[in-house]
Design a protein around this motif. Sequence first.
Motif, short mmCIF file in Angstrom:
data_model
loop_
_atom_site.label_atom_id
_atom_site.label_comp_id
_atom_site.label_asym_id
_atom_site.label_seq_id
_atom_site.Cartn_x
_atom_site.Cartn_y
_atom_site.Cartn_z
N TYR A 122 0.83 -1.21 0.00
CA TYR A 122 0.00 0.00 0.00
C TYR A 122 0.86 1.26 0.00
N ALA A 123 1.91 1.25 0.83
CA ALA A 123 2.77 2.43 0.95
C ALA A 123 3.45 2.77 -0.37
N SER A 124 3.77 1.74 -1.15
CA SER A 124 4.44 1.96 -2.44
C SER A 124 3.45 2.30 -3.56
N GLY A 125 2.16 2.16 -3.28
CA GLY A 125 1.15 2.39 -4.31
C GLY A 125 0.92 1.19 -5.20
N THR A 126 1.57 0.07 -4.89
CA THR A 126 1.38 -1.15 -5.67
C THR A 126 -0.06 -1.63 -5.58
N ILE A 127 -0.67 -1.42 -4.42
CA ILE A 127 -2.05 -1.84 -4.18
C ILE A 127 -2.86 -0.66 -3.65
N LYS A 128 -4.10 -0.55 -4.10
CA LYS A 128 -5.06 0.40 -3.54
C LYS A 128 -6.30 -0.38 -3.13
N GLY A 129 -6.85 -0.06 -1.94
CA GLY A 129 -7.99 -0.79 -1.43
C GLY A 129 -9.26 -0.52 -2.22
N GLU A 130 -9.92 -1.57 -2.66
CA GLU A 130 -11.17 -1.42 -3.41
C GLU A 130 -12.36 -1.37 -2.45
N ILE A 131 -13.31 -0.51 -2.75
CA ILE A 131 -14.52 -0.36 -1.96
C ILE A 131 -15.69 -0.21 -2.93
N HIS A 145 -26.98 10.11 11.13
CA HIS A 145 -28.11 9.79 12.02
C HIS A 145 -27.63 9.39 13.41
N GLY A 146 -26.34 9.54 13.67
CA GLY A 146 -25.82 9.28 15.01
C GLY A 146 -25.37 7.85 15.26
N LEU A 147 -25.34 7.02 14.22
CA LEU A 147 -24.89 5.64 14.38
C LEU A 147 -23.36 5.57 14.35
N LYS A 148 -22.79 4.68 15.16
CA LYS A 148 -21.36 4.41 15.09
C LYS A 148 -21.13 3.25 14.13
N VAL A 149 -19.97 3.24 13.50
CA VAL A 149 -19.67 2.21 12.50
C VAL A 149 -18.32 1.56 12.81
N PHE A 150 -18.33 0.23 12.91
CA PHE A 150 -17.13 -0.53 13.23
C PHE A 150 -16.89 -1.59 12.16
N ILE A 151 -15.65 -2.06 12.08
CA ILE A 151 -15.28 -3.15 11.17
C ILE A 151 -14.94 -4.39 11.99
N TYR A 152 -15.39 -5.56 11.51
CA TYR A 152 -14.98 -6.85 12.08
C TYR A 152 -14.63 -7.76 10.92
N SER A 153 -13.34 -8.06 10.78
CA SER A 153 -12.86 -8.84 9.65
C SER A 153 -11.84 -9.86 10.10
N SER A 154 -11.70 -10.94 9.32
CA SER A 154 -10.65 -11.92 9.59
C SER A 154 -9.27 -11.32 9.36
N PHE A 164 -8.49 0.93 4.07
CA PHE A 164 -9.32 2.14 4.06
C PHE A 164 -8.51 3.43 4.02
N THR A 165 -7.25 3.36 4.47
CA THR A 165 -6.38 4.54 4.38
C THR A 165 -5.89 4.75 2.96
N HIS A 166 -5.60 3.63 2.26
CA HIS A 166 -5.06 3.70 0.89
C HIS A 166 -6.11 3.16 -0.10
N SER A 167 -7.33 3.66 0.00
CA SER A 167 -8.41 3.14 -0.86
C SER A 167 -8.46 3.88 -2.19
N VAL A 168 -9.24 3.33 -3.11
CA VAL A 168 -9.42 3.98 -4.40
C VAL A 168 -10.12 5.33 -4.24
N LEU A 173 -10.48 6.33 6.42
CA LEU A 173 -10.40 5.65 7.71
C LEU A 173 -11.24 6.34 8.78
N ASP A 174 -11.40 7.67 8.64
CA ASP A 174 -12.14 8.39 9.68
C ASP A 174 -13.64 8.08 9.69
N LEU A 175 -14.11 7.27 8.74
CA LEU A 175 -15.52 6.87 8.73
C LEU A 175 -15.82 5.82 9.81
N PHE A 176 -14.77 5.24 10.39
CA PHE A 176 -14.97 4.12 11.31
C PHE A 176 -14.59 4.48 12.74
#
Length: 261
Positions: A122-131, A145-154, A164-168, A173-176
């Motif tokens: 990611y740092a080199s730009g070789t990969i960008k996160g797809e969303i 609407h006041g909801l909090k949003v969290f991620i739970y992933s393997s 999410f920092t290096h996304s397309v 990242l501040d969305l979470f």
Amino acid sequence: MATVAIPAGTTALLLDIEGTTTPITFVKDILFPYIREHLEDYLSAHWEEDECKQDVHLLKKQIEEDMRQNRACPVHAVDQTVHTDEEKAIREVVDDVLWQMAADRKSTALKRLQGHMWRVAYASGTIKGEIYQDVTPSIRRWRGHGLKVFIYSSGSVEAQKLLFTHSVEGDVLDLFDGHFDTAVGAKVDAKSYERIAERIGCAPEEITFLTDVTREAKAAGDAGVNAVVVIRPGNAEVTEEEAAHYRVITSFGQLEVTGRA
């Protein structure tokens, strides 16, 4: 497009990544092949660094635990007569990691090493996160609407943050409000969702979990968490019975907040 109401009383949304916020093809066709192609070179370059040493130590502890539990383990067939001790050790780690990936293991040790390798990519730009395009506008709407949003992933917390920092779409990242990985438990274990609720500081009934895997939806439901199954292109097929049992969406845009300002 039919809308689906977020269950009343929800204060937090918990999102899976693969097949939910992000195409399965991104993980299977980009992230995993990167590991397979660069693993040996990465280990050789970083072998003497503390972080890499810790990653290798955790992988070895995982093998020891697997052996204690009589679980399958990789078979090493490195010819010591033609390899130095370091080359042999690196080759054994490579064999272990590739074996775990082929077996679709979700071990914390594996995910930690993968996260550190993806950080380089990611740092080199070789990969960008797809969303998916419906993800960020929907999250902004839910947060409005006041909801909090969290991620739970393997994937490790670090790997999640990198995506999410290096996304397309740039740094989103501040969305979470927080991140969880298998350190809290397996995604098919109801106890994991109870622990997440405790850490978030709410009752399980106040969480709505979005996932593409019905086994995970069942585990969440067993813990008292509301589950929504996300159907995206390439995801595992959902049976008619499962579709009738769970709230089902094909886009985050379908998930509506009701009864909130």
